[in-house]
Design a protein around this motif. Structure first.
Motif, PDB file in Angstrom:
ATOM      1  N   UNK A 145       0.836  -1.211   0.000  1.00 36.54           N
ATOM      2  CA  UNK A 145       0.000   0.000   0.000  1.00 36.54           C
ATOM      3  C   UNK A 145       0.870   1.260   0.000  1.00 36.54           C
ATOM      4  N   UNK A 164       2.207  -3.417  -8.442  1.00 36.47           N
ATOM      5  CA  UNK A 164       0.831  -3.854  -8.644  1.00 36.47           C
ATOM      6  C   UNK A 164      -0.036  -2.690  -8.166  1.00 36.47           C
ATOM      7  N   UNK A 187      -3.403  -0.009  -7.863  1.00 35.60           N
ATOM      8  CA  UNK A 187      -4.856  -0.028  -7.665  1.00 35.60           C
ATOM      9  C   UNK A 187      -5.312   1.338  -7.157  1.00 35.60           C
ATOM     10  N   UNK A 188      -6.612   1.641  -7.359  1.00 38.20           N
ATOM     11  CA  UNK A 188      -7.142   2.875  -6.746  1.00 38.20           C
ATOM     12  C   UNK A 188      -7.351   2.675  -5.246  1.00 38.20           C
ATOM     13  N   UNK A 189      -7.463   3.774  -4.533  1.00 35.83           N
ATOM     14  CA  UNK A 189      -7.776   3.663  -3.104  1.00 35.83           C
ATOM     15  C   UNK A 189      -9.234   4.054  -2.873  1.00 35.83           C
ATOM     16  N   UNK A 232       1.313  -2.002  -4.524  1.00 38.06           N
ATOM     17  CA  UNK A 232       2.281  -2.833  -3.820  1.00 38.06           C
ATOM     18  C   UNK A 232       3.530  -2.833  -4.684  1.00 38.06           C
ATOM     19  N   UNK A 265      -3.724  -0.524   7.161  1.00 41.06           N
ATOM     20  CA  UNK A 265      -3.541   0.099   5.841  1.00 41.06           C
ATOM     21  C   UNK A 265      -4.121  -0.735   4.697  1.00 41.06           C
ATOM     22  N   UNK A 287      -7.217   0.348   2.584  1.00 46.41           N
ATOM     23  CA  UNK A 287      -7.202   1.425   1.590  1.00 46.41           C
ATOM     24  C   UNK A 287      -7.489   1.004   0.144  1.00 46.41           C
ATOM     25  N   UNK A 288      -6.989  -0.131  -0.331  1.00 49.09           N
ATOM     26  CA  UNK A 288      -7.241  -0.487  -1.732  1.00 49.09           C
ATOM     27  C   UNK A 288      -8.729  -0.601  -2.046  1.00 49.09           C
ATOM     28  N   UNK A 289      -9.113  -0.083  -3.207  1.00 47.35           N
ATOM     29  CA  UNK A 289     -10.499  -0.179  -3.668  1.00 47.35           C
ATOM     30  C   UNK A 289     -10.506  -1.061  -4.908  1.00 47.35           C
ATOM     31  N   UNK A 290     -10.962  -2.294  -4.732  1.00 50.40           N
ATOM     32  CA  UNK A 290     -10.904  -3.267  -5.817  1.00 50.40           C
ATOM     33  C   UNK A 290     -12.316  -3.708  -6.169  1.00 50.40           C
ATOM     34  N   UNK A 341      -3.734 -10.651  -8.117  1.00 48.17           N
ATOM     35  CA  UNK A 341      -2.368 -10.698  -8.629  1.00 48.17           C
ATOM     36  C   UNK A 341      -1.510 -11.416  -7.576  1.00 48.17           C
ATOM     37  N   UNK A 379       1.475 -11.229  -6.494  1.00 46.74           N
ATOM     38  CA  UNK A 379       2.283 -10.437  -5.569  1.00 46.74           C
ATOM     39  C   UNK A 379       1.398  -9.743  -4.536  1.00 46.74           C
ATOM     40  N   UNK A 380       0.149  -9.535  -4.891  1.00 45.21           N
ATOM     41  CA  UNK A 380      -0.797  -8.874  -4.010  1.00 45.21           C
ATOM     42  C   UNK A 380      -1.436  -9.906  -3.074  1.00 45.21           C
ATOM     43  N   UNK A 407      -0.150 -10.994   0.500  1.00 40.99           N
ATOM     44  CA  UNK A 407      -0.422 -10.307   1.767  1.00 40.99           C
ATOM     45  C   UNK A 407      -1.870  -9.904   1.948  1.00 40.99           C
TER      46      UNK A 407
END
Lengths: 382, 403
Positions: free
Chosen positions: A161, A202, A204-206, A214, B341, B344-347, B358, B360-361, B364
């Motif tokens: 992140x 990698x 992405x939007x938040x 990442x 933290x 935070x990502x919006x998927x 992915x 690598x994502x 974690x």
């Protein structure tokens, strides 16, 4: 505030700075524009970034000998308050406060001369990669390794992140050159260009409209000059930069809180139910009064954080910024949730700015340490 | 007082559990478990499975095709449903409209609509709120004018939930402007396929499409779709809202969410240990668990009192609605906070079943993580819909406290 006479007045320059940003937001960065930008591939406005450079916002906190204006954290506070009010998506925190700030405070003279003018001119954007999986907000949890390689370094690992990573030209990355996973010593900080072999993102939007990624480092080979500060002594540098970032986030939150309170007050005065504006109901009046109190108290704490963020005394600095973020985080939760509640269903739709302010406040709490983390850090320094 | 279930009730629970375990389709269960998007088909498939077993409506009396279960049995079913992760049934059809039809509709309406609800053939949505009539519902203005054997309906409804799936909508409409605002309201059933109906999606703060605005432009509705008497619809409306609020206690869902929260907190780490061991966070979980324990018993007390006294639910459901909605919000907030933290990502795409992280994502980012922040945002609606917390407190103040 102790010591010298208390002075809450801003200088003419500071007032002008704020007014300039205010004008920019109302003319060029309204809510509709902001929504378009959040959906665009870049996630922010490259034009706005150039404009900030022209107006001097990007050079504000850098020393004059590096093309800067020599501003301090109080100046940054004024900018960040407007970043909050305008929900600005550009990477001011990442590039100027965190990345640029770390180089300013801890970079060698040659690095500073090389990097800061470019950052200040908006030509080069920074991202700070200092957190890892399962590390939560702990800057000392560093599994990413930095091994000596010839006279340089070889890095491997993952940072998670990393805010504004997709648009960054350079990364400041923490890696372990000695010690064990959560040791305070043995952490080193490196400056790594986006195009360096072995570095992949990698992206992405938040949840609040920005971008993050990442970052994977696979045998990234670096010249000796990539090391910032002394090998193994990077934690102090990171903490100092992050603490200034925390003060900046407090100011951003204060800007949002003020804007949300204005929007909510306006709604209370205009929305009619049962034949009267809903602001006539005492239950809502008292809640609005609580929100005003929260806004004032938060502003005080943001000022406190800004003043002491520049302190050379690390303990004093930590106490101030962590105390402020814990306090502002709780106030922001109250204001954010109640602004949504008092807007009724209008508070939970995407087409009004209220929900966007609420989401940004929520994400600010989860950035650089949430209320629990900061309260713990403050408590230990009672 | 006895808070233990009888052996008959425990046997009943085992039967319910065995049935759901066996019959709940694996794909629906997986979606529920990971917080993925559910489609209409998932929900109607489950309704049809329950119906085939005679459990299409566990809260209905047997004479209308329900199970005729008592409140404790209904509660057990709800607990098991939520715990296993079966989707909730359409509350608008089964728990809101149906009681109104059973109480106020004529036999022809009951005979036509209730079996179709039970069989999952009709999806119902609600046409209550309007732009100018939210908390002050009685000020609604969508008009229905009688013209021979039909009404002509014109106006706008908003905050309609899942109208994009609906076959029918039950609406409050104004049939008279005489007297108090409450006196000219009627309860009308409208076929969503009627010419003149336009539906516009409203995107919520989590980016999802759950609610709509609906316009009625000279929509013809046969007079036989009027429920109860013309201009007496406010009685039906209030009756329905009382039912809606009871359902909002959502105890089964809260219990499941709390369990999930503990699992998340056990897997997330802070300071090199499970987050669950951090006192500051753990105490927040403890606090919400206490609220839920109290609400579970309060809920049963309310339901058994109304059953014992053979009376309808009253203003005490406001207590359940306020507490239930707040508990849902608190648990959702803690689930998000547990991620740190990683919240935070919006998927958006991660809410689909076929999403593959992915590599690598994925190393974690846990499979449970993607929906949690959106769920926290989404849950803000619970203290606003079905009568906001402020309205519920007005009801308590006026109808229970007499203030």
């Amino acid at each position: 505030l102790t010591g010298a006479a208390v002075d809450f007045n801003y200088s003419n320059e500071q007032v002008a700075l704020r007014e300039t940003l205010q004008r920019f937001i109302s003319r060029d960065y309204d809510f509709e524009r902001r929504r378009e930008l959040a959906r665009s591939p870049l996630g922010f406005s490259a034009e706005a970034w150039s404009r900030y450079a022209e107006l001097g916002f990007l050079s504000l906190p850098f020393p004059e000998e590096c093309g800067g204006l020599g501003g301090n954290s109080v100046d940054t506070m004024l900018v960040m308050e407007m970043v909050g009010r305008g929900l600005l998506l550009e990477p001011y925190l990442s590039s100027i406060v965190l990345g640029g700030g770390l180089l300013r405070d801890s970079g060698s003279d040659s690095i500073k001369r090389q990097m800061l003018p470019r950052i200040a001119a908006g030509e080069c954007k920074m991202a700070l990669a200092c957190y890892e999986a399962a590390g939560r907000y702990d800057l000392s949890q560093v599994a990413c390794t930095a091994a000596r390689s010839g006279d340089g370094w070889r890095l491997s690992g993952r940072k998670t992140v990393v805010l504004d990573a997709p648009s960054a030209d350079y990364f400041l990355v923490s890696a372990r050159s000695g010690g064990n996973l959560r040791d305070e010593h043995g952490i080193s900080v490196f400056l790594i260009g986006r195009e360096t072999a072995g570095l992949t993102l990698f992206a992405y939007p938040t949840q609040s409209g920005g971008r993050a990624a990442d970052v994977r480092l696979a045998d990234v080979t670096l010249a000796p000059g990539a090391l910032i500060g002394a090998a193994g002594e990077g934690l102090g540098l990171l903490e100092r930069a992050v603490d200034k970032g925390i003060a900046a986030l407090c100011a951003e939150a204060v800007g949002i809180i003020a804007a949300l309170n204005e929007a909510t007050l306006n709604y209370l005065k205009t929305r009619k139910q049962f034949g009267v504006p809903i602001g006539k109901f005492q239950a809502l009046q008292h809640r609005m009064a609580d929100m005003l109190i929260a806004a004032e108290q938060s502003r005080s704490m943001a000022i406190f954080a800004a003043v002491y963020a520049d302190s050379e005394d690390a303990r004093e600095r930590r106490r101030a910024v962590s105390g402020a973020k814990a306090y502002v985080g709780q106030a922001a939760r109250l204001v954010g949730q109640q602004a949504v509640q008092m807007h009724g269903a209008m508070g939970v739709v995407d087409e009004l700015i209220v929900s966007h302010y609420f989401k940004r406040l929520t994400m600010i709490d989860l950035t650089l340490g949430d209320v629990d983390f900061q309260l713990g850090r403050f408590s230990r320094l009672l | 007082v006895d808070l233990k279930y009888t052996s008959e009730e425990e046997a009943f629970r085992a039967g319910v559990r065995a049935f759901i375990e066996a019959e709940l389709p694996a794909d629906i269960r997986a979606k529920m478990g990971l917080g993925k998007r559910l489609q209409k088909d998932d929900l109607t498939r489950w309704q049809k499975i329950l119906h085939a077993h005679g459990w299409g409506a566990v809260m209905w009396p047997a004479r209308f095709g329900g199970t005729g279960w008592n409140v404790v049995q209904q509660h057990i079913f709800e607990e098991e449903r939520a715990d296993i992760g079966a989707p909730p049934q359409n509350a608008f059809s089964l728990k809101m409209l149906a009681p109104v039809l059973m109480t106020f509709a004529n036999p022809a309406q009951q005979d036509y609509f209730l079996p179709r609800i039970l069989a999952g053939e009709d999806w119902w949505c609600q046409g209550y709120s309007e732009p100018g009539a939210g908390s002050d519902l009685a000020s609604l203005r969508t008009g229905a004018v009688r013209q021979g054997d039909h009404y002509l309906v014109n106006g706008q409804k908003t905050w309609n939930t899942l109208g994009q799936y609906a076959d029918w909508i039950f609406c409050l409409v104004r049939t008279s402007s005489e007297g108090r605002p409450q006196q000219g309201i009627s309860f009308l059933l409208i076929d969503m396929k009627s010419p003149g109906i336009t539906l516009r999606p409203i995107t919520m703060l989590d980016g999802e499409h759950e609610i709509n605005e609906i316009w009625f432009d000279n929509v013809q509705v046969p007079v036989q779709n009027l429920v109860g008497d013309e201009n007496k619809g406010w009685t039906d409306a209030k009756f329905l809202l009382t039912h809606e609020r009871t359902n909002n206690a959502g105890i089964g869902s809260c219990t499941r969410a709390l369990k999930k929260l503990k699992q998340i907190a056990a897997r997330e780490t802070a300071n090199g240990r499970p987050l669950l061991e951090e006192t500051r966070f753990r105490d927040r979980i403890a606090q919400v668990e206490l609220e839920l324990m109290a609400l579970e018993i309060t809920n049963l007390r309310v339901l058994s009192a109304t059953a014992d006294e053979s009376r309808a639910l009253g203003p005490e459901v406001s207590v359940l609605k306020i507490k239930g909605s707040e508990i849902q919000q608190t648990i959702a907030e803690l689930q998000m906070q547990a991620l740190g933290p990683d919240a935070l990502p919006y998927l958006r795409e991660a809410l689909e079943m076929d999403w593959v992280a992915d590599p690598s994502f994925a190393e974690h980012y846990r499979p449970y993580a993607p929906p949690l922040t959106g769920q926290y945002f989404n849950m803000r609606k619970t203290t606003i819909y079905a009568g906001s917390t402020e309205i519920q407190k007005n009801i308590i103040s006026q109808l229970i406290l007499g203030l």
